[in-house]
Design an enzyme around this catalytic site. Sequence first.
Site, PDB file in Angstrom:
ATOM      1  N   CYS A   1       0.509   3.343   3.168  1.00  0.00           N
ATOM      2  CA  CYS A   1       1.206   2.731   4.311  1.00  0.00           C
ATOM      3  C   CYS A   1       2.706   3.017   4.218  1.00  0.00           C
ATOM      4  O   CYS A   1       3.357   3.293   5.229  1.00  0.00           O
ATOM      5  CB  CYS A   1       0.949   1.227   4.375  1.00  0.00           C
ATOM      6  SG  CYS A   1      -0.657   0.778   5.066  1.00  0.00           S
TER       7      CYS A   1
ATOM      8  N   HIS B   1      -6.442   2.937   0.608  1.00  0.00           N
ATOM      9  CA  HIS B   1      -6.143   3.220   2.017  1.00  0.00           C
ATOM     10  C   HIS B   1      -6.969   4.477   2.294  1.00  0.00           C
ATOM     11  O   HIS B   1      -6.738   5.521   1.660  1.00  0.00           O
ATOM     12  CB  HIS B   1      -4.640   3.459   2.209  1.00  0.00           C
ATOM     13  CG  HIS B   1      -4.229   3.739   3.621  1.00  0.00           C
ATOM     14  ND1 HIS B   1      -3.251   3.017   4.289  1.00  0.00           N
ATOM     15  CD2 HIS B   1      -4.661   4.678   4.503  1.00  0.00           C
ATOM     16  CE1 HIS B   1      -3.100   3.505   5.513  1.00  0.00           C
ATOM     17  NE2 HIS B   1      -3.947   4.514   5.666  1.00  0.00           N
TER      18      HIS B   1
ATOM     19  N   ASP C   1      -1.313  16.194  -1.290  1.00  0.00           N
ATOM     20  CA  ASP C   1      -1.548  15.336  -2.449  1.00  0.00           C
ATOM     21  C   ASP C   1      -0.463  15.587  -3.493  1.00  0.00           C
ATOM     22  O   ASP C   1      -0.067  16.725  -3.738  1.00  0.00           O
ATOM     23  CB  ASP C   1      -2.942  15.629  -3.037  1.00  0.00           C
ATOM     24  CG  ASP C   1      -3.417  14.533  -3.958  1.00  0.00           C
ATOM     25  OD1 ASP C   1      -4.369  13.824  -3.604  1.00  0.00           O
ATOM     26  OD2 ASP C   1      -2.820  14.365  -5.052  1.00  0.00           O
TER      27      ASP C   1
ATOM     28  N   HIS D   1      -3.905   0.565   8.319  1.00  0.00           N
ATOM     29  CA  HIS D   1      -4.436   0.331   6.980  1.00  0.00           C
ATOM     30  C   HIS D   1      -5.914  -0.037   7.041  1.00  0.00           C
ATOM     31  O   HIS D   1      -6.287  -1.080   7.575  1.00  0.00           O
ATOM     32  CB  HIS D   1      -3.651  -0.781   6.271  1.00  0.00           C
ATOM     33  CG  HIS D   1      -4.128  -1.018   4.867  1.00  0.00           C
ATOM     34  ND1 HIS D   1      -3.747  -0.217   3.810  1.00  0.00           N
ATOM     35  CD2 HIS D   1      -4.996  -1.929   4.357  1.00  0.00           C
ATOM     36  CE1 HIS D   1      -4.347  -0.643   2.713  1.00  0.00           C
ATOM     37  NE2 HIS D   1      -5.107  -1.682   3.016  1.00  0.00           N
TER      38      HIS D   1
ATOM     39  N   HIS E   1      -9.941  13.803   1.437  1.00  0.00           N
ATOM     40  CA  HIS E   1      -9.353  14.931   0.719  1.00  0.00           C
ATOM     41  C   HIS E   1      -9.817  16.231   1.386  1.00  0.00           C
ATOM     42  O   HIS E   1     -10.994  16.376   1.723  1.00  0.00           O
ATOM     43  CB  HIS E   1      -9.849  14.973  -0.733  1.00  0.00           C
ATOM     44  CG  HIS E   1      -9.462  13.803  -1.575  1.00  0.00           C
ATOM     45  ND1 HIS E   1      -8.436  13.853  -2.492  1.00  0.00           N
ATOM     46  CD2 HIS E   1      -9.968  12.542  -1.662  1.00  0.00           C
ATOM     47  CE1 HIS E   1      -8.338  12.688  -3.113  1.00  0.00           C
ATOM     48  NE2 HIS E   1      -9.258  11.866  -2.627  1.00  0.00           N
TER      49      HIS E   1
ATOM     50  N   GLY F   1     -14.329   6.481  -8.040  1.00  0.00           N
ATOM     51  CA  GLY F   1     -13.090   7.207  -8.283  1.00  0.00           C
ATOM     52  C   GLY F   1     -11.991   6.947  -7.266  1.00  0.00           C
ATOM     53  O   GLY F   1     -10.951   7.604  -7.309  1.00  0.00           O
TER      54      GLY F   1
ATOM     55  N   ASN G   1     -13.672   9.371  -1.567  1.00  0.00           N
ATOM     56  CA  ASN G   1     -14.093   8.461  -2.635  1.00  0.00           C
ATOM     57  C   ASN G   1     -14.099   7.050  -2.067  1.00  0.00           C
ATOM     58  O   ASN G   1     -13.099   6.605  -1.497  1.00  0.00           O
ATOM     59  CB  ASN G   1     -13.127   8.541  -3.813  1.00  0.00           C
ATOM     60  CG  ASN G   1     -13.198   9.886  -4.518  1.00  0.00           C
ATOM     61  OD1 ASN G   1     -14.276  10.429  -4.711  1.00  0.00           O
ATOM     62  ND2 ASN G   1     -12.051  10.426  -4.888  1.00  0.00           N
TER      63      ASN G   1
ATOM     64  N   CYS H   1       0.841  -1.200   0.000  1.00  0.00           N
ATOM     65  CA  CYS H   1       0.000   0.000   0.000  1.00  0.00           C
ATOM     66  C   CYS H   1       0.879   1.254   0.000  1.00  0.00           C
ATOM     67  O   CYS H   1       1.706   1.441   0.886  1.00  0.00           O
ATOM     68  CB  CYS H   1      -0.922  -0.008   1.208  1.00  0.00           C
ATOM     69  SG  CYS H   1      -1.819   1.534   1.427  1.00  0.00           S
TER      70      CYS H   1
ATOM     71  N   HIS I   1      -8.742   7.772   2.914  1.00  0.00           N
ATOM     72  CA  HIS I   1      -8.225   9.139   3.040  1.00  0.00           C
ATOM     73  C   HIS I   1      -9.348  10.129   2.808  1.00  0.00           C
ATOM     74  O   HIS I   1     -10.240   9.898   1.993  1.00  0.00           O
ATOM     75  CB  HIS I   1      -7.069   9.391   2.066  1.00  0.00           C
ATOM     76  CG  HIS I   1      -7.356   8.986   0.660  1.00  0.00           C
ATOM     77  ND1 HIS I   1      -7.320   7.673   0.249  1.00  0.00           N
ATOM     78  CD2 HIS I   1      -7.717   9.702  -0.428  1.00  0.00           C
ATOM     79  CE1 HIS I   1      -7.629   7.605  -1.035  1.00  0.00           C
ATOM     80  NE2 HIS I   1      -7.893   8.829  -1.466  1.00  0.00           N
TER      81      HIS I   1
HETATM   82  P1  5GP Z   1      -8.579   8.772  -4.527  1.00  0.00           P
HETATM   83  O1  5GP Z   1      -8.867   8.870  -6.006  1.00  0.00           O
HETATM   84  O2  5GP Z   1      -8.171   7.373  -4.139  1.00  0.00           O
HETATM   85  O3  5GP Z   1      -9.673   9.336  -3.684  1.00  0.00           O
HETATM   86  O4  5GP Z   1      -7.365   9.738  -4.270  1.00  0.00           O
HETATM   87  C1  5GP Z   1      -6.039   9.313  -4.321  1.00  0.00           C
HETATM   88  C2  5GP Z   1      -5.195  10.565  -4.259  1.00  0.00           C
HETATM   89  O5  5GP Z   1      -3.889  10.186  -3.862  1.00  0.00           O
HETATM   90  C3  5GP Z   1      -5.078  11.287  -5.609  1.00  0.00           C
HETATM   91  O6  5GP Z   1      -5.524  12.633  -5.454  1.00  0.00           O
HETATM   92  C4  5GP Z   1      -3.585  11.202  -5.932  1.00  0.00           C
HETATM   93  O7  5GP Z   1      -3.088  12.369  -6.533  1.00  0.00           O
HETATM   94  C5  5GP Z   1      -2.958  10.951  -4.566  1.00  0.00           C
HETATM   95  N1  5GP Z   1      -1.736  10.164  -4.602  1.00  0.00           N
HETATM   96  C6  5GP Z   1      -1.517   9.021  -5.298  1.00  0.00           C
HETATM   97  N2  5GP Z   1      -0.271   8.556  -5.076  1.00  0.00           N
HETATM   98  C7  5GP Z   1       0.298   9.431  -4.207  1.00  0.00           C
HETATM   99  C8  5GP Z   1       1.600   9.490  -3.612  1.00  0.00           C
HETATM  100  O8  5GP Z   1       2.474   8.650  -3.832  1.00  0.00           O
HETATM  101  N3  5GP Z   1       1.836  10.529  -2.763  1.00  0.00           N
HETATM  102  C9  5GP Z   1       0.904  11.488  -2.515  1.00  0.00           C
HETATM  103  N4  5GP Z   1       1.255  12.457  -1.685  1.00  0.00           N
HETATM  104  N5  5GP Z   1      -0.330  11.461  -3.061  1.00  0.00           N
HETATM  105  C10 5GP Z   1      -0.625  10.453  -3.902  1.00  0.00           C
HETATM  106 ZN    ZN Z   2      -2.368   1.268   3.651  1.00  0.00          ZN
END
Ligand code: 5GP
Ligand code: ZN
Length: 104
Positions: free
Chosen positions: A8, A95, A31, A47, A99, A90, A84, A5, A97
Site C-alpha cells: 500500500c 497484499h 520485485d 488492499h 508474480h 510462502g 502465493n 502494508c 500480488h
Molecule cells: P510473496 O512471497 O508474498 O508471494 O512475495 C513477496 C515478494 O515481494 C517477494 O518476491 C519480495 O522480494 C517482494 N518484496 C518485498 N518487499 C518489497 C518491497 O519493498 N519492494 C518491492 N518492489 N518488492 C518487495
Molecule cells: Zn496493502
Amino acid sequence: MADECIFCKIIRGDFNTEFVYETENTVVFNDINPKAPIHMLVCPKVHVESLNELEDKNLMAELIQTVKDVTQKIGLKSYKTLINTGKEAGQEVFHLHIHILGNK
Ligand code: 5GP
Ligand code: ZN
C-alpha cells in the site's frame, strides 16, 4: 488501505517506486529481490490480503488483463505467473500480488 502494508505504501508513492505499468485499479512494479531476469508484481491498488479475500470479479479480470498487457508492452511472450496464498505457501507480503517471472 492498510497503514502498515508495504505494498500500500509503494502504491501510494511513499518510496517513489517506478511503476512498469498501471491501470485504473492495478499497478505493476519490479520485485526488489528478483528470482528471474524479469520479475514483476501485479497488485490491486486496493488492499486485499490474499486471493482468498478477493471477491470483486471485475478486479480479478483486470488483474489478469494487466498481466497480459504489461507482458505485451515489454515484449515478453513467455513467462510464469505465481500467486502465493497464505503463510504456509510462502506468502510474505499480505497484499495480493501476481508474480510474473520471465527471461530477457
Ligand atoms: P510473496 O512471497 O508474498 O508471494 O512475495 C513477496 C515478494 O515481494 C517477494 O518476491 C519480495 O522480494 C517482494 N518484496 C518485498 N518487499 C518489497 C518491497 O519493498 N519492494 C518491492 N518492489 N518488492 C518487495
Ligand atoms: Zn496493502
